[in-house]
Write an enzyme that holds these catalytic residues in place. Structure first.
Site, PDB file in Angstrom:
ATOM      1  N   LYS A 155      52.203  15.618  47.916  1.00  0.00           N
ATOM      2  CA  LYS A 155      50.804  15.891  48.272  1.00  0.00           C
ATOM      3  C   LYS A 155      50.317  17.176  47.584  1.00  0.00           C
ATOM      4  O   LYS A 155      49.186  17.255  47.121  1.00  0.00           O
ATOM      5  CB  LYS A 155      50.639  16.016  49.794  1.00  0.00           C
ATOM      6  N   TYR A 196      57.600  14.390  50.690  1.00  0.00           N
ATOM      7  CA  TYR A 196      56.212  14.023  51.037  1.00  0.00           C
ATOM      8  C   TYR A 196      55.270  15.186  50.736  1.00  0.00           C
ATOM      9  O   TYR A 196      54.280  15.040  50.008  1.00  0.00           O
ATOM     10  CB  TYR A 196      56.115  13.626  52.518  1.00  0.00           C
ATOM     11  N   THR A 251      46.941  17.634  53.195  1.00  0.00           N
ATOM     12  CA  THR A 251      47.596  17.946  54.458  1.00  0.00           C
ATOM     13  C   THR A 251      47.980  19.425  54.526  1.00  0.00           C
ATOM     14  O   THR A 251      48.227  20.053  53.478  1.00  0.00           O
ATOM     15  CB  THR A 251      48.874  17.082  54.606  1.00  0.00           C
ATOM     16  N   ASP A 252      48.066  19.944  55.738  1.00  0.00           N
ATOM     17  CA  ASP A 252      48.526  21.332  55.894  1.00  0.00           C
ATOM     18  C   ASP A 252      49.995  21.487  55.505  1.00  0.00           C
ATOM     19  O   ASP A 252      50.480  22.602  55.324  1.00  0.00           O
ATOM     20  CB  ASP A 252      48.291  21.832  57.336  1.00  0.00           C
ATOM     21  N   GLU A 253      50.699  20.339  55.367  1.00  0.00           N
ATOM     22  CA  GLU A 253      52.131  20.429  55.041  1.00  0.00           C
ATOM     23  C   GLU A 253      52.362  21.005  53.648  1.00  0.00           C
ATOM     24  O   GLU A 253      53.474  21.416  53.323  1.00  0.00           O
ATOM     25  CB  GLU A 253      52.804  19.056  55.216  1.00  0.00           C
TER      26      GLU A 253
HETATM   27  P1  NAD Z   1      48.955   5.741  56.780  1.00  0.00           P
HETATM   28  O1  NAD Z   1      50.358   5.692  56.290  1.00  0.00           O
HETATM   29  O2  NAD Z   1      48.651   5.304  58.175  1.00  0.00           O
HETATM   30  O3  NAD Z   1      48.012   4.877  55.804  1.00  0.00           O
HETATM   31  C1  NAD Z   1      48.135   4.913  54.435  1.00  0.00           C
HETATM   32  C2  NAD Z   1      47.317   3.751  53.876  1.00  0.00           C
HETATM   33  O4  NAD Z   1      47.385   3.826  52.433  1.00  0.00           O
HETATM   34  C3  NAD Z   1      47.840   2.363  54.252  1.00  0.00           C
HETATM   35  O5  NAD Z   1      46.764   1.522  54.596  1.00  0.00           O
HETATM   36  C4  NAD Z   1      48.526   1.864  52.993  1.00  0.00           C
HETATM   37  O6  NAD Z   1      48.515   0.438  52.853  1.00  0.00           O
HETATM   38  C5  NAD Z   1      47.684   2.527  51.912  1.00  0.00           C
HETATM   39  N1  NAD Z   1      48.423   2.722  50.652  1.00  0.00           N
HETATM   40  C6  NAD Z   1      49.684   3.203  50.496  1.00  0.00           C
HETATM   41  N2  NAD Z   1      50.022   3.193  49.196  1.00  0.00           N
HETATM   42  C7  NAD Z   1      48.944   2.707  48.520  1.00  0.00           C
HETATM   43  C8  NAD Z   1      48.681   2.481  47.149  1.00  0.00           C
HETATM   44  N3  NAD Z   1      49.606   2.723  46.206  1.00  0.00           N
HETATM   45  N4  NAD Z   1      47.477   1.994  46.788  1.00  0.00           N
HETATM   46  C9  NAD Z   1      46.527   1.717  47.733  1.00  0.00           C
HETATM   47  N5  NAD Z   1      46.740   1.885  49.053  1.00  0.00           N
HETATM   48  C10 NAD Z   1      47.932   2.392  49.438  1.00  0.00           C
HETATM   49  O7  NAD Z   1      48.491   7.231  56.523  1.00  0.00           O
HETATM   50  P2  NAD Z   1      47.516   8.177  57.378  1.00  0.00           P
HETATM   51  O8  NAD Z   1      48.278   8.841  58.439  1.00  0.00           O
HETATM   52  O9  NAD Z   1      46.295   7.421  57.708  1.00  0.00           O
HETATM   53  O10 NAD Z   1      47.165   9.276  56.282  1.00  0.00           O
HETATM   54  C11 NAD Z   1      46.075   9.098  55.385  1.00  0.00           C
HETATM   55  C12 NAD Z   1      45.971  10.306  54.470  1.00  0.00           C
HETATM   56  O11 NAD Z   1      45.780  11.477  55.235  1.00  0.00           O
HETATM   57  C13 NAD Z   1      47.224  10.542  53.640  1.00  0.00           C
HETATM   58  O12 NAD Z   1      46.824  10.938  52.339  1.00  0.00           O
HETATM   59  C14 NAD Z   1      47.923  11.677  54.352  1.00  0.00           C
HETATM   60  O13 NAD Z   1      48.675  12.478  53.446  1.00  0.00           O
HETATM   61  C15 NAD Z   1      46.744  12.451  54.909  1.00  0.00           C
HETATM   62  N6  NAD Z   1      46.996  13.210  56.150  1.00  0.00           N
HETATM   63  C16 NAD Z   1      47.562  12.601  57.232  1.00  0.00           C
HETATM   64  C17 NAD Z   1      47.737  13.327  58.423  1.00  0.00           C
HETATM   65  C18 NAD Z   1      48.312  12.665  59.657  1.00  0.00           C
HETATM   66  O14 NAD Z   1      48.524  13.350  60.661  1.00  0.00           O
HETATM   67  N7  NAD Z   1      48.563  11.362  59.677  1.00  0.00           N
HETATM   68  C19 NAD Z   1      47.339  14.661  58.474  1.00  0.00           C
HETATM   69  C20 NAD Z   1      46.755  15.253  57.348  1.00  0.00           C
HETATM   70  C21 NAD Z   1      46.586  14.519  56.200  1.00  0.00           C
HETATM   71  P1  TYD Z   2      55.559  13.142  62.598  1.00  0.00           P
HETATM   72  O1  TYD Z   2      54.681  12.384  63.517  1.00  0.00           O
HETATM   73  O2  TYD Z   2      56.505  12.406  61.721  1.00  0.00           O
HETATM   74  O3  TYD Z   2      54.598  14.083  61.729  1.00  0.00           O
HETATM   75  P2  TYD Z   2      54.978  15.305  60.706  1.00  0.00           P
HETATM   76  O4  TYD Z   2      56.422  15.334  60.483  1.00  0.00           O
HETATM   77  O5  TYD Z   2      54.224  14.907  59.479  1.00  0.00           O
HETATM   78  O6  TYD Z   2      54.460  16.528  61.368  1.00  0.00           O
HETATM   79  O7  TYD Z   2      56.415  14.150  63.459  1.00  0.00           O
HETATM   80  C1  TYD Z   2      55.790  15.135  64.269  1.00  0.00           C
HETATM   81  C2  TYD Z   2      56.894  15.996  64.880  1.00  0.00           C
HETATM   82  O8  TYD Z   2      57.671  15.189  65.761  1.00  0.00           O
HETATM   83  C3  TYD Z   2      57.871  16.544  63.855  1.00  0.00           C
HETATM   84  O9  TYD Z   2      58.244  17.856  64.238  1.00  0.00           O
HETATM   85  C4  TYD Z   2      59.064  15.616  63.954  1.00  0.00           C
HETATM   86  C5  TYD Z   2      59.060  15.191  65.405  1.00  0.00           C
HETATM   87  N1  TYD Z   2      59.570  13.820  65.695  1.00  0.00           N
HETATM   88  C6  TYD Z   2      60.543  13.638  66.678  1.00  0.00           C
HETATM   89  O10 TYD Z   2      61.004  14.598  67.323  1.00  0.00           O
HETATM   90  N2  TYD Z   2      60.991  12.370  66.920  1.00  0.00           N
HETATM   91  C7  TYD Z   2      60.527  11.289  66.234  1.00  0.00           C
HETATM   92  O11 TYD Z   2      61.003  10.134  66.482  1.00  0.00           O
HETATM   93  C8  TYD Z   2      59.511  11.486  65.244  1.00  0.00           C
HETATM   94  C9  TYD Z   2      58.953  10.338  64.451  1.00  0.00           C
HETATM   95  C10 TYD Z   2      59.055  12.783  65.004  1.00  0.00           C
END
Ligand code: NAD
Ligand code: TYD
Length: 338
Positions: free
Chosen positions: A156, A152, A124-126
């Protein structure tokens, strides 16, 4: 080829499973623990494909992971499995360390023991921390220092360092992608965009943290999937690729756009106590993946957000089941009296 997608019952992993089934001849095995964020209903259509198989298991369980490698003998592993929500990591960091760090190290040990053609870490970019709001000229590049803010992002970043260590020490053929915020179908409703769509549909207040001025760089999930697909096939071993499409928006802009699409009043917006350590701005410079691999995102934010709202309108049964379960307790704990 056989590709194991860990975390494929979650948001991005689920979309990636469908991307592979649609765009390749590869066999796809989803390995997922099915935590609160994993949902077999997301994979209901995939289950109908002869190219797809689901295995329930935990990436931080060495025995289960080794058994998976022995039985499946994968060519490629793409690791999406993670605890992914910043707010939950602030409440309870330990699970993030176990899944995101120990889990990644066990997957890498399995690659070392059984061999692999490619290990891809979905990061992630985070991991870069945040950028100031008053410097729109600054972007994250692959050379930006790691500078994490939340448990988090720290977990990562630790996983990324392990991937690099295994790549150098044990010659695991690994790549890493660092993507900006995703949105689209199957997004768990604890995250900003689905939470706001669902609350607005239910005429519930929309809880915006702080002043709503934090900036996120939004990418439609299918564009993230196409980037990962390119990296696992054409990306250079040992490299990191930033993924993002220059769609920077303040949280307030995102929330107002959703209300406008749904024809709901901005009076639903409620400003609530800010997130601890809240990152101000994320913004990706995708020059490397664009120039070296020819990746270009296809979906502009204005179109993607409309498609996403339409998906939540058409798939109420998917999210109604979620919000009527354990999610109710989560919501009360995080938002009541905030
Ligand atoms: P999500 O929380 O929707 O899904 C995570 C999945 O992983 C779930 O299906 C969960 O059951 C499974 N999981 C959790 N712990 C596990 C374990 N110990 N063993 C096996 N499976 C397990 O997450 P997401 O938003 O789909 O993110 C997926 C990946 O992408 C993550 O690694 C996250 O850091 C990365 N990512 C997410 C975003 C975003 O905007 N959501 C952006 C950049 C990177
Ligand atoms: P989020 O979807 O949790 O992603 P991330 O924190 O990983 O970027 O949140 C996106 C942005 O929205 C973040 O600046 C926090 C804000 N946010 C709210 O203002 N209200 C909410 O209820 C949530 C879940 C997030």
């Amino acid at each position: 080829m056989k590709i194991i997608v860990t975390g494929g019952a979650g948001f991005i992993g689920g979309n990636f499973v469908y991307y592979l089934l649609k765009n390749s001849d590869d066999e796809v095995v989803c390995y997922d623990k099915l935590t609160y964020a994993g949902n077999l209903e997301t994979l209901a259509d995939a289950m109908k494909s002869p190219k797809f198989k689901f295995v329930r298991g935990d990436i931080s369980n060495r025995e289960e992971v080794y058994k998976l490698f022995e039985e499946e003998n994968p060519d490629i592993i793409v690791n999406f499995a993670a605890e992914s929500h910043v707010d939950r990591s602030i409440e309870d960091p330990e699970l993030f360390l176990r899944t995101n760090i120990i889990g990644t190290s066990i997957l890498l040990d399995a690659c070392k023991k059984f061999g692999i053609k490619r290990y891809h870490q979905v990061s992630t970019d985070e991991v870069y921390g945040d950028l100031p709001l008053d410097r729109p000229d600054l972007f994250f590049t692959e050379k930006t220092n790691l500078h994490t803010s939340s448990p988090y992002s720290a977990s990562k970043a630790s996983a990324d360092l392990l991937v690099q260590a295994y790549s150098r020490t044990y010659q695991i053929p690994a790549t890493i992608s660092r993507c900006s915020n995703n949105y689209g179908p199957y997004h768990f409703p604890e995250k900003l965009i689905p939470l706001m769509i669902i609350n607005a549909l239910n005429d519930k207040k929309l809880p915006v943290y702080g002043k709503g001025i934090n900036v996120r760089d939004w990418l439609y999930v299918e564009d993230h999937c196409s980037a990962i697909d390119l990296i696992i096939r054409k990306g250079k071993v040992g490299e990191i690729y930033n993924v993002g499409g220059h769609n920077e928006k303040t949280n307030l802009e995102v929330v107002k756009t959703i209300l406008k699409i749904l024809g709901k009043s901005e009076d639903l917006i409620e400003f609530v106590t800010d997130r601890k350590g809240h990152d101000q701005r994320y913004a990706i410079d995708p020059t490397k993946i664009s120039t070296e691999l020819g990746w270009t995102p296809q979906t502009k934010f204005d179109d993607g957000i409309k498609k996403t709202v339409a998906w939540y309108l058409e798939n109420k049964s998917w999210w109604e089941k979620i919000i009527s379960g354990e999610y109710k307790n989560y919501y009360a704990k995080m938002y009541d009296n905030r």
